[in-house]
Each structure stands twice: as C-alpha cells, then as structure tokens.
Design an enzyme around this catalytic site. Structure first.
Site, PDB file in Angstrom:
ATOM      1  N   ASP A 122     -12.555   0.363 -41.164  1.00  0.00           N
ATOM      2  CA  ASP A 122     -12.583   0.759 -40.480  1.00  0.00           C
ATOM      3  C   ASP A 122     -12.936   1.012 -39.218  1.00  0.00           C
ATOM      4  OD1 ASP A 122     -12.866   3.272 -38.346  1.00  0.00           O
ATOM      5  OD2 ASP A 122     -15.023   4.009 -39.590  1.00  0.00           O
ATOM      6  N   ASP A 169     -18.752 -15.394 -53.485  1.00  0.00           N
ATOM      7  CA  ASP A 169     -17.934 -14.776 -52.672  1.00  0.00           C
ATOM      8  C   ASP A 169     -15.830 -16.094 -52.663  1.00  0.00           C
ATOM      9  OD1 ASP A 169     -16.496 -12.780 -51.493  1.00  0.00           O
ATOM     10  OD2 ASP A 169     -18.144 -11.739 -51.735  1.00  0.00           O
ATOM     11  N   ASP A 222     -23.296 -16.160 -35.905  1.00  0.00           N
ATOM     12  CA  ASP A 222     -24.827 -15.238 -36.476  1.00  0.00           C
ATOM     13  C   ASP A 222     -25.560 -15.948 -38.530  1.00  0.00           C
ATOM     14  OD1 ASP A 222     -26.236 -13.055 -35.405  1.00  0.00           O
ATOM     15  OD2 ASP A 222     -24.924 -12.056 -35.389  1.00  0.00           O
ATOM     16  N   HIS A 225     -13.468 -12.226 -46.824  1.00  0.00           N
ATOM     17  CA  HIS A 225     -14.462 -11.191 -47.318  1.00  0.00           C
ATOM     18  C   HIS A 225     -15.854 -11.929 -47.591  1.00  0.00           C
ATOM     19  CE1 HIS A 225     -16.019  -9.142 -51.208  1.00  0.00           C
ATOM     20  NE2 HIS A 225     -15.565  -7.912 -50.398  1.00  0.00           N
ATOM     21  N   ASN A 267     -31.834 -13.010 -32.692  1.00  0.00           N
ATOM     22  CA  ASN A 267     -30.729 -14.138 -32.029  1.00  0.00           C
ATOM     23  C   ASN A 267     -29.885 -13.520 -30.934  1.00  0.00           C
ATOM     24  OD1 ASN A 267     -28.762 -12.696 -33.241  1.00  0.00           O
ATOM     25  ND2 ASN A 267     -28.536 -14.876 -34.122  1.00  0.00           N
ATOM     26  N   SER A 305     -18.402  -4.169 -52.080  1.00  0.00           N
ATOM     27  CA  SER A 305     -18.782  -4.575 -51.714  1.00  0.00           C
ATOM     28  C   SER A 305     -20.486  -5.289 -50.815  1.00  0.00           C
ATOM     29  CB  SER A 305     -17.762  -6.001 -51.013  1.00  0.00           C
ATOM     30  OG  SER A 305     -16.884  -6.403 -51.499  1.00  0.00           O
TER      31      SER A 305
END
Length: 593
Positions: A113, A145, A154, A178, A192, A334
C-alpha cells in the site's frame, strides 16, 4: 513510557511503488504439484543409527543426508526413481516416521500500500506499555526468508551470524526484499531516531536464507530448506523462528523441525496465507499459525483462515524496512507473523526461565478475543496483546506439577518374535506435556525420543537371542516420570561363531554430530557392533570425562541437559568392550550455545 519517531522519509512512496511488481508476482503459493526433483524428505525413528539408515535407503539406490542435529534426512534419489514412487516406498518402511515430497512454496506477501501512515499496529497491540518491561534483549529471532540486508541502518545493530540453507553457506543477502521487511517488523531497532520500530527492538536477528529466485523472478523455498533453517536456528541458540511462507503448515518435515525447536525451548511462527479462504489444514501444536488483522480489529481482506490458525496479529499497512535501505508499508500475513513472534520475544526476555509451552499458553490466554467466543477459525485464540502478554509472563508463578505421565508400549506385542530392526511404538501423554520418552531394553536406555509421536527403531542384534524385556519411560518437564508395563519379546537373530576373537567392536556416536552446536536438552545416542555379535558388549558414555550412562548390548542413550553446564566446547566419549575383552572408543566435541 518510551516514545518513538515514526515519521518516514518522502522516498517511502517511491520505494513502495518499486516493490509492487515483486509483491504481485509472489502473492500466491506454489502450485500443489511443484516440488524439488531428485529428492524427498524422511524422519528416522529414534534409535536408527546412521549406518542402518544408509542400508535402508541404499536398498532403493538412494543416499541420505541428515539435517543439522535433528533426525530429519534429505534423501537423494537415483536416476529413474520418481519422487512419488520414492515417497510411497519409504513411507512403508518401519524405520521412518514419515516420508514426503520436498514441495516448493512462496512468500506470504500481499500487494504493498503506497501510503505514508503511522505504525498504528504498535499501539494497537500495546507494545509501548510492554516496552516499559524491556524490548527483547537477550532473545534471538531467526528470520527464515529471502535473506536480509544486514546493512540496513535500522537492522545492522540487531544482527548475529546467519546461514544460507539453500546454498549451504553464509550468504544471507536479500534476493527479493521480503526478508528485510519481515526482519524489521519483528525487531527493527528502537530509540535510534530512525524510521521504524520493531515489536522487539532490542532482540537479535539471525538471518537464515531459505529461498532461491526462479525464472520468473519470484522467490521460492522448499520444505527441506525450511526444515534445515528451523533446525539450524534451534541448534544455534535462537528462541524464536519466523517463517513467512505459505503452504507449509501441512508439511511433516516442517512440523518435525518445529517440534525439535520447541523441545529446545523455542517457538516457530508461520503465516496463515493470503488467499482469503479456509485453507483446510489440520491444526497442530508444533508451531503458531498467525492470521492478519487491520486497524479496526477485523480480518484483513487478504488473510486466509482455518482451524489451524492459532493467533491473529496486525498485518495491514505495516511500516517496515526495505532491502534498498529505506522504508515502506507492507500488507500480508507475512507481517502479522513477525509481529506475533516479536511479542513472544518480549515475553521470553521478561521471563527467560519460562519454557516454550508456558510462553505459548500465556500468549494465547492474554490475546484479545475477536469473532466467535474462544478459539475460532479466523482469529485463533485472538489478536495478540503485547502489554497483557508481557505482564502475564512477569507475574507468572509456577504451580508445582506432581502429576506423572501415562505411558504404554503399543508395539511390538508381548511374546512376539522379532529380529533385525524392530519398530517400537509408544503412547505417552501428560497433563502439561511429555518432555521425552526413553526406551529401555533389559534395563539399559537404548534410545530417547523427545518429539511426538514417540517411536523407535531398535536394533535387536544388540542383545542375546531369547526373551528380552522392553520398557518405555515417559518424563514431563517437571521431572515426573512413569515406566510402562514391561513387554517381553523373543529375539531370533542368526548367530555367527568366532573361533578366536581379536577384533574390537565398531563404535559410533550418531547424535549429536561431532563439531556441531547444541543447546537445550540433547539426546545423545551411540551404538556398537562386533564380529561376534553385540549381545556380549558392555558400553559406557562419558561427558567431559564423567561417566553418565552405561549398559549392556549394542545401543546406549542419554538425555543431556546442556542448560546446566557452561557454554563452550565439551567432549562426549563412547566406549565399548566385547566378551573377549577387545575395546574401542570414539570421542567427539560439540559446542554448547
């Protein structure tokens, strides 16, 4: 309470649009007929030695390779033997718990989205309140994954060494983007001053790549790479494993690997799928299946459901990290799955002493009940509630468990005649849960099974011909135990006469694998054979020079609790002495994590 910056850069819209094509291509499961050619997966019964397994699969012209420290094996097939025929043949072998095709699956991702919103899901599940008790420090989450971009600002401080289960190396770079997004949803760094916060922002991330890119550009994994990844995570100290792929909840191999991880104090989270249908999969307590909810606590429009769903979590418009070092919003089970996994990590960090069964129970009991009262097909036990779950974990006071398990030997029947490799089936249950079942032959523990259904492959050549006594002993986590009624069977193996025996026994430690890593409770299994027969052999097993078990016959097993010893390298020594006094010893080293 902690506050976090959720403002996102303007490039997020562009990043979301750029990943749209991948989302569309990979938003479906692999067709039911898609499986890896040239191999199948089997699980050996407890007690089946590597040598005996090799003999069994060689009868079919195949070759087996063990998955980590588990009893799962990938069997490479000879030319001309179809995969379906191999499964049919190996499924009938009493030495195996199951045989199955190595099916291919794809990621559980719905369409992105392209909308810059806030991290609404963190407030919805009460994460800020839970963070007052901690943010997951000390817990490692394995992300199975497409890989992870470990350089993302991050994520880079959250990383521990990972593994590539597809190529058997350490390349965990993200093939399709993904995995980086899933990792961020679970454990992107908090406080952070960067884009997003994961649910467990102080937990560590173990990237495990289970996927490859097919000719269409979609990322696919297989049952075997997923089982390998879960086993690797369990063997290397991860407490949580997240698998955001669809179509795997019915896999016997994935169930077995998940039970293996659960026996070591871990939990496996799996996404329910994005087909907006009842997936019609039988429920199983090996793992936690997560469906997706939106900001109104309704089922996400794409989310699959069914009686196999254990839990619900936000999965619509979840802002997370991208492999291009940015941020965007993602949809799909997911992302519901790592949100649930992150909450479990918060609970484990708050109470490291609680086992996986208790963490799971509290996670379910504190969830927000949605839909039909109680567990239902859409939301499972309810939408995850981080604040209530962490509070319940911190407040939990253990109640003494004094109830002993029940146990009985279902096969073989008393007074039956047996020879060679003998399948032994055991029924065991407990009010909380069975931790393990030991099989004793004439008073010696010959094998241990800590994964239901409890079954063994006993090599009767290790005892003298005639009547021999079988007893199963079931243990629960509190240490309560009960022995089954003894079953006496008549062993009738052919014998070999040796005029003058100067040949030492052949010895083999089959589990754990030397040079590997272990954690939790480890089933140590060893076997011995001799040219004069194994019936006259005396065996002993020592850890770091201290004898832990001894017995008579060709097999010996010991349940080793590695939580009670220091981390680092430890030695396991197995010794055997035959009736003529010939001796043999094998020593291996393993690393306790």
């Amino acid at each position: 309470m902690h506050t976090f910056p959720f403002a996102l850069p303007r490039t997020a819209i562009a990043l979301a649009a750029a990943t749209l094509s991948f989302a569309s291509a990979a938003a479906h499961a692999a067709p039911p007929g898609d499986f890896v050619r040239g191999r199948v997966i089997v699980e050996a019964r407890a007690g089946l030695s590597d040598a005996d397994l090799d003999k069994v699969v060689k009868e079919h012209g195949a070759k087996g390779k063990r998955i980590g420290q588990s009893r799962l094996h990938v069997v490479q097939l000879p030319p001309g033997l179809s995969e379906e025929a191999a499964v049919a043949k190996l499924s009938r072998r009493p030495e195996f718990k199951f045989a199955e095709l190595d099916r291919e699956v794809t990621v559980a991702l719905a369409v992105n989205d392209p909308y810059i919103g806030s991290a609404w899901h963190l407030n919805k599940i009460g994460a800020p309140a839970a963070w007052d008790s901690g943010q997951g420090a000390g817990v490692t989450i394995a992300v199975l994954d497409t890989g992870v971009n470990v350089a993302h600002p991050d994520l880079k401080d959250r990383m521990v060494p990972g593994y590539n289960a597809y190529n058997n190396n350490t390349d965990v770079s993200d093939l399709c983007g993904h995995g980086t997004a899933v990792a961020g949803a679970a454990a992107a760094s908090t406080n952070n001053a960067l884009g997003v916060a994961g649910v467990a922002g102080a937990a560590k991330i173990m990237p495990i790549r289970i996927a490859y890119k097919d000719s269409t550009g979609s990322c696919r994994a297989s049952f075997s790479t997923i089982a390998t990844g879960i086993t690797y995570a369990a063997d290397h100290g991860a407490r949580i494993a997240n698998v955001s792929f669809v179509g795997i909840a019915g896999s016997s191999a994935v169930k077995s690997a998940s039970r293996y991880m659960k026996s070591k104090g871990g939990l496996v989270f799996i996404s329910a799928g994005n087909n907006n249908i009842d997936e019609n999969v039988t429920p199983d307590d090996a793992f936690i299946i997560v469906s997706s909810t939106d900001s109104y606590d309704k089922k996400s429009s794409f989310s699959s459901w069914g009686s196999f769903v254990s839990l619900a979590a936000p999965g619509s418009g979840i802002w997370s990290t991208t492999s291009s070092l940015g941020y965007s919003a993602w949809n799909g089970t997911s992302f519901a799955s790592p949100v649930g996994a992150g909450v479990a990590a918060l609970m484990m960090a708050a109470r490291p002493d609680l086992d996986s069964t208790r963490i799971e129970s509290l996670l379910f009991s504190t969830s927000v009940d949605l839909g039909t009262a109680g567990r239902d097909k859409v939301f499972g036990y309810g939408r995850v509630n981080a604040s209530a779950a962490v509070s319940a974990a911190r407040a939990y006071a253990a109640v003494a468990d004094t109830t002993v398990p029940s146990v009985s030997i279902a096969a073989p029947l008393a007074s039956s005649s047996v020879s060679g490799l003998v399948p032994v089936n055991v029924n065991a249950s407990d009010n909380v849960g069975v931790a393990r079942v030991d099989l004793k032959v004439n008073g010696t523990v010959v094998s241990t099974d800590n994964v239901a259904p409890y079954s063994f492959s006993w090599n009767s050549a290790g005892v003298a011909n005639g009547m021999n006594s079988l007893v199963a002993v079931a243990y629960d986590a509190a240490g309560n135990s009960r022995s089954s009624t003894a079953v006496s069977v008549n062993v009738a193996n052919s014998t070999v006469s040796v005029a003058s025996d100067t040949t030492a026994p052949a010895v083999k430690i089959s589990n754990p694998v030397g040079g590997g890593s272990v954690s939790g409770t480890v089933s140590v299994s060893a076997s011995a054979s001799d040219n004069a027969g194994a019936a006259g052999i005396s065996t002993s097993l020592a850890i770091d020079g201290v004898t832990k078990a001894s017995g008579k016959g060709g097999s010996l097993a010991y349940s080793w609790n590695t939580r009670k010893i220091s981390k680092g390298t430890h030695s396991i020594r197995f010794s055997a002495r035959d009736a003529a006094g010939n001796t043999a010893t094998q020593t291996i080293s393993v690393t306790v994590r």
